[in-house]
Design a protein around this motif. Structure first.
Motif, short mmCIF file in Angstrom:
data_model
loop_
_atom_site.label_atom_id
_atom_site.label_comp_id
_atom_site.label_asym_id
_atom_site.label_seq_id
_atom_site.Cartn_x
_atom_site.Cartn_y
_atom_site.Cartn_z
N ALA A 46 0.83 -1.21 0.00
CA ALA A 46 0.00 0.00 0.00
C ALA A 46 0.86 1.25 0.00
O ALA A 46 0.57 2.23 -0.70
CB ALA A 46 -0.94 -0.02 1.20
N ARG A 47 1.95 1.22 0.77
CA ARG A 47 2.86 2.36 0.80
C ARG A 47 3.48 2.58 -0.58
O ARG A 47 3.60 3.72 -1.05
CB ARG A 47 3.98 2.11 1.82
N LEU A 48 3.88 1.48 -1.21
CA LEU A 48 4.54 1.58 -2.52
C LEU A 48 3.60 2.18 -3.56
O LEU A 48 3.99 3.03 -4.35
CB LEU A 48 5.01 0.20 -2.95
N VAL A 49 2.36 1.73 -3.56
CA VAL A 49 1.38 2.25 -4.52
C VAL A 49 1.18 3.75 -4.29
O VAL A 49 1.11 4.53 -5.24
CB VAL A 49 0.05 1.50 -4.37
N LYS A 50 1.12 4.16 -3.03
CA LYS A 50 0.94 5.57 -2.70
C LYS A 50 2.13 6.39 -3.18
O LYS A 50 1.98 7.50 -3.70
CB LYS A 50 0.75 5.74 -1.20
N GLU A 51 3.35 5.83 -3.03
CA GLU A 51 4.56 6.54 -3.46
C GLU A 51 4.62 6.68 -4.97
O GLU A 51 5.18 7.65 -5.50
CB GLU A 51 5.79 5.80 -2.95
N LEU A 52 4.07 5.71 -5.69
CA LEU A 52 4.12 5.72 -7.15
C LEU A 52 2.99 6.54 -7.77
O LEU A 52 3.04 6.85 -8.97
CB LEU A 52 4.07 4.29 -7.69
N ARG A 53 1.98 6.87 -6.99
CA ARG A 53 0.81 7.57 -7.52
C ARG A 53 1.14 8.87 -8.24
O ARG A 53 0.53 9.18 -9.28
CB ARG A 53 -0.19 7.81 -6.38
N TYR A 55 3.46 9.48 -10.15
CA TYR A 55 4.04 9.17 -11.46
C TYR A 55 3.05 8.47 -12.39
O TYR A 55 3.23 8.49 -13.60
CB TYR A 55 5.28 8.29 -11.28
N SER A 56 2.03 7.84 -11.81
CA SER A 56 1.03 7.15 -12.64
C SER A 56 -0.24 6.94 -11.84
O SER A 56 -0.19 6.54 -10.67
CB SER A 56 1.56 5.79 -13.11
N ASP A 57 -1.38 7.22 -12.47
CA ASP A 57 -2.65 6.95 -11.81
C ASP A 57 -3.25 5.63 -12.30
O ASP A 57 -4.44 5.37 -12.12
CB ASP A 57 -3.64 8.10 -12.03
N HIS A 58 -2.39 4.80 -12.91
CA HIS A 58 -2.84 3.50 -13.40
C HIS A 58 -2.32 2.36 -12.54
O HIS A 58 -2.35 1.20 -12.94
CB HIS A 58 -2.41 3.29 -14.85
N ILE A 59 -1.80 2.67 -11.35
CA ILE A 59 -1.29 1.67 -10.42
C ILE A 59 -2.19 1.67 -9.19
O ILE A 59 -2.39 2.71 -8.56
CB ILE A 59 0.17 1.95 -10.01
#
Length: 211
Positions: A46-53, A55-59
């Motif tokens: 969940a943290r990783l997805v939040k950090e990548l958000r 850069y992309s809203d498709h994750i």
């Protein structure tokens, strides 16, 4: 998609960019967390997805059943998703205490459908190069043909099917399908058997069923 990049690109242009759903996280910022219980690894995911958000809203983080919810109710909600496949395919069950490498159980709906066997095809390589690697089937209602590359029988039976492919052509087979399109093609099909009531007089099938 790797074998047909043009087809994959055309599909993406028609349906929009690919969407990534994250189920698990085995490494976080270079730290191996694969031996942590799944419940803790999901927190990192969940943290990783939040950090990548940014850069992309498709994750996205894969949805999980809310605590205290009836599993049967959650499953029914998933398989009834009006968007259809792949959203309604099913659920994956994981023990929250398991480290990575533990067992994942996939639960999905399927139905049996009758098709006509057109031909038996050998595998492309390996032990099925001279055995049944796939079958081509025809929908009796529409005449549309499609291929099935998964089998719910043992290797000995697959070999028998291949060795007697000429005698078996035209027989009625039962295919476990996740979805049958209006055109008559099937999705994620798996060969189950030859229909026990619709192949009378076929000696090759009779011999196989008696073995």
């Amino acid at each position: 998609c790797n074998s047909a990049p043009e087809k994959a690109q055309a599909y993406q242009e028609a349906h929009g960019p690919a969407i990534l759903f994250v189920w698990d996280c085995l490494s976080y910022h270079g730290k191996d967390i694969s031996q942590l219980p799944y419940r803790e690894r999901r927190v990192y995911a969940a943290r990783l997805v939040k950090e990548l958000r940014p850069y992309s809203d498709h994750i996205h983080l894969a949805e999980e059943m809310p605590a205290g919810m009836d599993p049967a109710v959650f499953y029914d909600r998933v398989v009834s998703d009006r968007r259809g496949l792949p959203y309604s395919e099913g659920v994956v069950v994981k023990d929250n205490r398991d480290p990575s490498g533990g067992v994942w159980f996939k639960v999905k709906q399927s139905d049996l459908a009758d098709f006509e066997l057109v031909q038996v095809l050998p595998g492309k390589s390996g032990k099925f190069a001279t055995s049944a690697g796939a079958i081509e089937v025809r929908d009796p209602a529409t005449g549309t043909t499609s291929k099935v590359g998964s089998f719910k029988v043992n290797d000995e039976t697959r070999q028998y099917i291949y060795d007697h492919r000429d005698e078996l052509a035209g027989a009625t087979v039962r295919i476990e399908v996740m979805e049958k399109n209006p055109s008559g093609t099937q999705r994620a099909g798996r060969f189950v058997d030859f229909h026990p009531d619709k192949n009378q007089g076929n000696d090759a099938i009779a011999a196989m069923q008696m073995a």
